[in-house]
Motif scaffolding. Sequence first.
Motif, PDB file in Angstrom:
ATOM      1  N   PRO A 137       0.672  -1.235  -0.143  1.00  0.00           N
ATOM      2  CA  PRO A 137      -0.026   0.014   0.012  1.00  0.00           C
ATOM      3  C   PRO A 137       0.704   1.432   0.081  1.00  0.00           C
ATOM      4  N   THR A 138       1.359   1.545  -1.127  1.00  0.00           N
ATOM      5  CA  THR A 138       2.520   2.731  -1.140  1.00  0.00           C
ATOM      6  C   THR A 138       1.682   3.880  -1.582  1.00  0.00           C
ATOM      7  N   ASP A 139       0.601   3.927  -2.005  1.00  0.00           N
ATOM      8  CA  ASP A 139      -0.190   5.305  -2.209  1.00  0.00           C
ATOM      9  C   ASP A 139      -1.586   5.513  -2.104  1.00  0.00           C
ATOM     10  N   GLU A 140      -2.553   6.311  -2.094  1.00  0.00           N
ATOM     11  CA  GLU A 140      -3.608   6.150  -1.865  1.00  0.00           C
ATOM     12  C   GLU A 140      -4.512   5.221  -2.632  1.00  0.00           C
ATOM     13  N   GLU A 141      -4.109   4.947  -3.794  1.00  0.00           N
ATOM     14  CA  GLU A 141      -4.866   4.348  -4.763  1.00  0.00           C
ATOM     15  C   GLU A 141      -4.767   2.825  -4.405  1.00  0.00           C
ATOM     16  N   LEU A 142      -3.489   2.552  -3.955  1.00  0.00           N
ATOM     17  CA  LEU A 142      -3.047   1.062  -3.663  1.00  0.00           C
ATOM     18  C   LEU A 142      -3.581   0.803  -2.101  1.00  0.00           C
ATOM     19  N   ARG A 143      -3.912   1.816  -1.416  1.00  0.00           N
ATOM     20  CA  ARG A 143      -4.489   1.572   0.000  1.00  0.00           C
ATOM     21  C   ARG A 143      -6.145   1.144  -0.028  1.00  0.00           C
ATOM     22  N   GLN A 144      -6.491   1.764  -1.026  1.00  0.00           N
ATOM     23  CA  GLN A 144      -7.891   1.276  -1.276  1.00  0.00           C
ATOM     24  C   GLN A 144      -8.146  -0.024  -1.951  1.00  0.00           C
ATOM     25  N   ASP A 145      -7.085  -0.351  -3.075  1.00  0.00           N
ATOM     26  CA  ASP A 145      -6.972  -1.770  -3.238  1.00  0.00           C
ATOM     27  C   ASP A 145      -6.876  -2.848  -2.209  1.00  0.00           C
ATOM     28  N   CYS A 166       4.672  -9.650   1.053  1.00  0.00           N
ATOM     29  CA  CYS A 166       4.036  -8.571   0.944  1.00  0.00           C
ATOM     30  C   CYS A 166       2.712  -8.398   1.499  1.00  0.00           C
ATOM     31  N   ASP A 167       1.946  -9.702   1.667  1.00  0.00           N
ATOM     32  CA  ASP A 167       0.648  -9.760   2.562  1.00  0.00           C
ATOM     33  C   ASP A 167       1.091  -9.212   3.859  1.00  0.00           C
ATOM     34  N   GLY A 168       2.133  -9.973   4.554  1.00  0.00           N
ATOM     35  CA  GLY A 168       2.225  -9.721   5.823  1.00  0.00           C
ATOM     36  C   GLY A 168       2.738  -8.258   6.363  1.00  0.00           C
ATOM     37  N   LEU A 169       3.473  -7.796   5.552  1.00  0.00           N
ATOM     38  CA  LEU A 169       4.102  -6.495   5.812  1.00  0.00           C
ATOM     39  C   LEU A 169       3.168  -5.538   5.468  1.00  0.00           C
ATOM     40  N   GLY A 170       2.461  -5.581   4.277  1.00  0.00           N
ATOM     41  CA  GLY A 170       1.264  -4.782   3.728  1.00  0.00           C
ATOM     42  C   GLY A 170       0.383  -4.659   4.745  1.00  0.00           C
ATOM     43  N   ILE A 171      -0.080  -5.595   5.565  1.00  0.00           N
ATOM     44  CA  ILE A 171      -1.051  -5.427   6.525  1.00  0.00           C
ATOM     45  C   ILE A 171      -0.424  -4.603   7.913  1.00  0.00           C
ATOM     46  N   ARG A 172       0.697  -4.551   8.057  1.00  0.00           N
ATOM     47  CA  ARG A 172       1.503  -3.735   9.051  1.00  0.00           C
ATOM     48  C   ARG A 172       1.520  -2.166   8.784  1.00  0.00           C
ATOM     49  N   LEU A 173       1.690  -2.091   7.252  1.00  0.00           N
ATOM     50  CA  LEU A 173       1.668  -0.883   6.699  1.00  0.00           C
ATOM     51  C   LEU A 173       0.221  -0.138   6.766  1.00  0.00           C
ATOM     52  N   MET A 174      -0.593  -1.068   6.323  1.00  0.00           N
ATOM     53  CA  MET A 174      -2.181  -0.573   6.614  1.00  0.00           C
ATOM     54  C   MET A 174      -2.423  -0.168   8.068  1.00  0.00           C
ATOM     55  N   LEU A 175      -2.038  -0.784   9.017  1.00  0.00           N
ATOM     56  CA  LEU A 175      -2.225  -0.504  10.354  1.00  0.00           C
ATOM     57  C   LEU A 175      -1.386   0.614  10.803  1.00  0.00           C
ATOM     58  N   ALA A 176      -0.438   1.294   9.892  1.00  0.00           N
ATOM     59  CA  ALA A 176       0.603   2.329  10.320  1.00  0.00           C
ATOM     60  C   ALA A 176       1.169   2.318  11.560  1.00  0.00           C
ATOM     61  N   PRO A 216       4.091   1.602  13.707  1.00  0.00           N
ATOM     62  CA  PRO A 216       5.393   2.600  13.873  1.00  0.00           C
ATOM     63  C   PRO A 216       6.512   1.839  13.654  1.00  0.00           C
ATOM     64  N   HIS A 217       6.628   0.352  13.846  1.00  0.00           N
ATOM     65  CA  HIS A 217       7.600  -0.278  13.655  1.00  0.00           C
ATOM     66  C   HIS A 217       7.897  -0.785  12.316  1.00  0.00           C
ATOM     67  N   VAL A 218       7.255  -0.649  11.288  1.00  0.00           N
ATOM     68  CA  VAL A 218       7.275  -0.844   9.894  1.00  0.00           C
ATOM     69  C   VAL A 218       6.843   0.060   8.888  1.00  0.00           C
ATOM     70  N   GLY A 219       8.012   0.780   8.381  1.00  0.00           N
ATOM     71  CA  GLY A 219       7.672   1.920   7.414  1.00  0.00           C
ATOM     72  C   GLY A 219       7.830   1.243   6.122  1.00  0.00           C
ATOM     73  N   LEU A 220       7.431   1.834   5.000  1.00  0.00           N
ATOM     74  CA  LEU A 220       7.838   1.098   3.596  1.00  0.00           C
ATOM     75  C   LEU A 220       9.132   1.186   3.223  1.00  0.00           C
ATOM     76  N   PRO A 221      10.153   1.946   3.489  1.00  0.00           N
ATOM     77  CA  PRO A 221      11.396   1.576   3.402  1.00  0.00           C
ATOM     78  C   PRO A 221      11.918   0.152   4.041  1.00  0.00           C
ATOM     79  N   ALA A 222      11.539   0.038   5.382  1.00  0.00           N
ATOM     80  CA  ALA A 222      11.822  -0.919   6.002  1.00  0.00           C
ATOM     81  C   ALA A 222      11.164  -2.343   5.338  1.00  0.00           C
ATOM     82  N   ALA A 223       9.890  -2.189   4.885  1.00  0.00           N
ATOM     83  CA  ALA A 223       9.146  -3.350   4.334  1.00  0.00           C
ATOM     84  C   ALA A 223       9.797  -3.915   3.108  1.00  0.00           C
TER      85      ALA A 223
END
Length: 203
Positions: free
Chosen positions: A94-102, A163-173, A175-182
């Motif tokens: 979920p790297t941008d708003e469109e992908l967050r919607q997806d 991607c599934d596992g880390l994407g969920i963490r990104l969707m939850l915002a 604080p331990h997992v940002g996009l670069p870290a993922a």
Amino acid sequence: MTKAERALETRERILKAACEVIADIGFENVSMRKVAEHAGVSKALLHYHFDTREKLFAEAMTHSFAQTGTDLDGGDAELPAAVLLGRIVRTMLPTDEELRQDWKLWQELWVRAQRDEAARQLAVDLYDQLHSWVGGAVERGVATGEFTPCDVAAVSTLVLALCDGLGIRLMLADPHVGLPAAQAAIWSAVAPSLGISPVFPNL
């Protein structure tokens, strides 16, 4: 504009509206009336194209996935395989708003798939396509000598799972997992199998 073109444009508008409404309030809270209002069409016209909420949901998921697929299939033949694979990874997070919607739609699908066989099969079919997209990039890298020979299916499965596992963490915002870290975590996990640098490529 021909009648067929108008019908196709209306169908696209309805699907776009359905994606937005489902992502905003969740499928269980969606009514055909709400989607019709958001699309700017009558409820009768909506029912002409989609006679049930379930069919509308399935078509909306497929529509959303197709938009992502356009990006994943659009790799330049001249791109290094690592860059192509990196772009696929970025698109599956979920790297941008469109992908967050997806991603919100995917989360709705995961929930429905536990209770509904049609939704489960749809999810499996979509994952098969994702697997093929990732596998195609890996196979290309092996064929050009950019990647070392590997178990393509296993690498593809690993990429999807991460991607599934880390994407969920990104969707939850989280604080331990940002996009670069993922992205770095995914890349460092698959790099040994591909024989490439563990540093996520500069896209």
